[in-house]
Design a protein around this motif. Structure first.
Motif, PDB file in Angstrom:
ATOM      1  N   ASN A  77      18.865  40.713 -33.762  1.00  0.00           N
ATOM      2  CA  ASN A  77      19.421  40.743 -32.411  1.00  0.00           C
ATOM      3  C   ASN A  77      20.704  41.561 -32.301  1.00  0.00           C
ATOM      4  N   GLN A  78      20.888  42.425 -33.297  1.00  0.00           N
ATOM      5  CA  GLN A  78      22.131  43.199 -33.364  1.00  0.00           C
ATOM      6  C   GLN A  78      22.445  43.936 -32.057  1.00  0.00           C
ATOM      7  N   ASP A  79      21.427  44.560 -31.512  1.00  0.00           N
ATOM      8  CA  ASP A  79      21.642  45.359 -30.295  1.00  0.00           C
ATOM      9  C   ASP A  79      22.225  44.512 -29.177  1.00  0.00           C
TER      10      ASP A  79
ATOM     11  N   LYS B 139      21.371  35.331 -41.056  1.00  0.00           N
ATOM     12  CA  LYS B 139      21.545  36.762 -41.379  1.00  0.00           C
ATOM     13  C   LYS B 139      20.447  37.592 -40.714  1.00  0.00           C
TER      14      LYS B 139
ATOM     15  N   LYS C 133      25.794  43.527 -29.881  1.00  0.00           N
ATOM     16  CA  LYS C 133      26.721  44.645 -29.707  1.00  0.00           C
ATOM     17  C   LYS C 133      27.002  44.886 -28.232  1.00  0.00           C
TER      18      LYS C 133
ATOM     19  N   GLU D 287      20.731  37.645 -37.004  1.00  0.00           N
ATOM     20  CA  GLU D 287      21.801  38.546 -36.594  1.00  0.00           C
ATOM     21  C   GLU D 287      21.303  39.988 -36.603  1.00  0.00           C
ATOM     22  N   ALA D 288      20.593  40.313 -37.666  1.00  0.00           N
ATOM     23  CA  ALA D 288      20.082  41.688 -37.786  1.00  0.00           C
ATOM     24  C   ALA D 288      19.088  41.984 -36.674  1.00  0.00           C
TER      25      ALA D 288
ATOM     26  N   LYS E 236      31.178  37.139 -34.132  1.00  0.00           N
ATOM     27  CA  LYS E 236      30.644  38.191 -34.997  1.00  0.00           C
ATOM     28  C   LYS E 236      29.536  37.649 -35.885  1.00  0.00           C
TER      29      LYS E 236
END
Lengths: 405, 152
Positions: free
Chosen positions: A332-334, A326, A337, A329-330, A370
């Motif tokens: 490396n979100q950019d 979690k 995306k 993911e947060a 995702k």
């Protein structure tokens, strides 16, 4: 980082116009380390390797690396004659190289050599023959005086010692061993022998006896003293044996190491690796004409272990796993995306069936990624990103042939 | 990197830089751990005109242990379509696994792969390609291949 060190010698140091010399140089090298034979040993199949190289190779596969015939490390025989051949060639190599060098380089070489430390002036009778036979290559024939200087046996690619500080390390022109330059002359005077150290032969002998005979050591000693005649002062040391480590307890292994006066630090795995590598080093050392002292071997072992530790640490770093998905993911979100967008914005294929499927793959991949991302952005074909049993994958190139096996 | 692998790789690199076998070129070798080479099948073959890129990864136990060799698969490179090459670039060749011998070298591996491609009569993927690619480990050295077909 300079990837091609200047002290690396290679058969191609000889000009390609002289293939026989290139072949001669290549023939005197071990196929495993590609260096000149160091303590060559003969296998039952007839092939020869450095003692250390073949022992290392046998620890992996008990077969000859060249012809795959089965070999055991008990059946290795020293090849003393070949070792002499190699040493003689190493002595001659710089001379031959100088002799076949194009005139330009040679003149330069001769000049820089005059300021250099004189190596052993080994003059070979047949040198003239050598030069004469290569007439079309060597047009330049130095005068006697110049030649005297030019025959400093050094490899062509080495830096000139004139520019080296006396404390810098140089390679011996005869035995290619490394040493501080100030020690070089003395080393050459000793005919390349290792400096005489106070080596207590008895101490070593006792250690091996206790290792091999266990408790019988106390009985053995007096019998030798009274019964047998006086032996030569230093009997050839016995070879060490590799034990079946995985059936031994940690305590046994520690005892083995203590007997060999090695460190007993670290895990069982580290201790086993240490002992088995030392056995290889030790036995390989016995196959050389100028065996190193125990102290030097232990130093080599320590250097090896330090290098290994560094490699292990690097490996661990590379294998770092994502613990908290979690959070990962947060964080490396950019990146995720932008990767998703780049896939979505790809031009949609229009006609052929093949490309449509790959587009479908791309979509599936986006859906799947995702939650978790693989390092490779390439989306096709779809990957099941949860890899279970990563190391247990059995793969058949062609499943129709399985029955034949 | 142990002394033996460093020295050996330096020698190999020097040799490759001095001249590769035909159809093989060194693309990149910034250190002694990962090298990229390109291979091309010369002469008549189903891969005529195609150039592939190979990635070699050398461990500290090289040459006692085999290097990790895969075909590069990215935006500009594809793995050849061959019954022993998976679409993720992994190669099922015995000399890269159990049949590795320390006398083999980078250029020997390239030549072997070159001839493996050259002798291929028909372009096709391995029959279990999808299954393998789905579950493949990152390094082909962690996969247990079964070598059975020595015709190609």
């Amino acid at each position: 980082m300079d990837l091609t060190d200047s002290d690396i010698t290679d058969p191609t140091d000889f000009p390609a116009s002289l293939p026989s010399l290139v072949a001669l140089d290549a023939a005197l090298r071990c196929a495993v380390c590609k260096d000149f034979f160091k303590g060559p040993v003969l296998l039952t199949c007839g092939h020869t390797f450095c003692s250390f190289c073949i022992r290392e190779a046998l620890s992996e596969h008990k077969e000859c690396p060249s012809c795959r015939k089965p070999v055991s490390d008990q059946s290795l025989h020293r090849n003393t004659t070949l070792e002499e051949v190699v040493l003689a060639f190493l002595r001659a190599r710089p001379e031959i190289l100088t002799a076949v060098k194009p005139p330009e380089l040679k003149r330069k070489r001769a000049r820089s050599d005059s300021s250099a430390v004189a190596g052993p002036s080994v003059h070979r009778q047949d040198e003239d023959v050598e030069e004469a036979s290569d007439d079309e290559v060597v047009e330049y024939s130095p005068s006697e005086g110049e030649r005297q200087r030019s025959i400093s046996p050094r490899k062509s690619k080495e830096s000139t010692p004139g520019s080296a500080a006396p404390t810098s390390f140089v390679s011996c022109p005869i035995c290619i061993e490394y040493m501080p330059m100030i020690e070089l002359n003395e080393h050459l005077d000793r005919n390349c022998a290792a400096p005489r150290k106070k080596f207590k032969a008895d101490e070593g002998k006792l250690a091996w006896q206790s290792l091999l005979n266990g408790k019988g050591k106390a009985k053995e000693k007096p019998r030798l003293k009274n019964g047998t005649k006086k032996r030569s002062p230093s009997p050839p040391p016995t070879r060490m044996v590799k034990h079946n480590y995985h059936i031994m307890s940690e305590k046994d292994i520690r005892a083995l190491l203590t007997d060999a006066s090695l460190s007993t630090d670290g895990s069982k795995k580290a201790m086993v690796a240490r002992h088995s590598h030392f056995v290889t080093l030790f036995n390989a050392n016995l196959d050389t004409m100028r065996p190193k002292s125990r102290k030097e071997l232990i130093k080599e072992l320590e250097a090896w272990e330090a290098g290994k530790e560094m490699d292990d640490r690097q490996k661990k770093k590379r294998k770092e796993k994502v613990e908290d998905t979690k959070q990962y993911e947060a964080a490396n979100q950019d990146q995720f995306k932008s990767m998703i967008n780049s896939i979505k914005s790809r031009p949609k294929p229009s006609s052929s069936a093949l490309t449509t499927t790959s587009a479908k793959f791309a979509l599936t991949a986006t859906d799947e990624t995702k939650g978790f991302f693989d390092s490779s952005p390439a989306p096709s074909p779809p990957k099941n990103l949860k890899r279970d049993g990563e190391n247990e994958v059995i793969v058949l190139c062609d499943s129709s042939d399985v029955e034949a096996l | 990197m142990s002394a033996i692998s460093t020295k050996r790789l330096q020698k190999e690199l020097a040799e490759i830089r001095k001249g590769c076998p035909a159809g093989i070129t060194l693309l990149e070798a910034d250190d002694l751990a990962v090298w990229f080479l390109s291979i091309e099948v010369l002469g008549e073959s189903v891969y005529k005109g195609e150039v592939f890129s190979l990635r070699f990864k050398f461990g500290p136990r090289y040459p006692i242990e085999s290097p990790e060799v895969v075909f590069v698969v990215d935006n500009t490179h594809q793995a050849p379509i061959h019954p022993h090459v998976y679409s993720n670039g992994h190669i099922c060749a015995s000399i890269l696994g159990s049949e590795w011998s320390p006398v083999l070298s980078t250029s020997a591996v390239c030549i072997t792969l070159q001839s493996m491609l050259a002798s291929c009569p028909k372009k096709e993927r391995p029959t279990d390609n999808d299954r393998y690619v789905r579950t493949a480990p990152l390094s082909p050295k962690d996969a247990r291949f079964q070598y059975h077909d020595d015709t190609v």
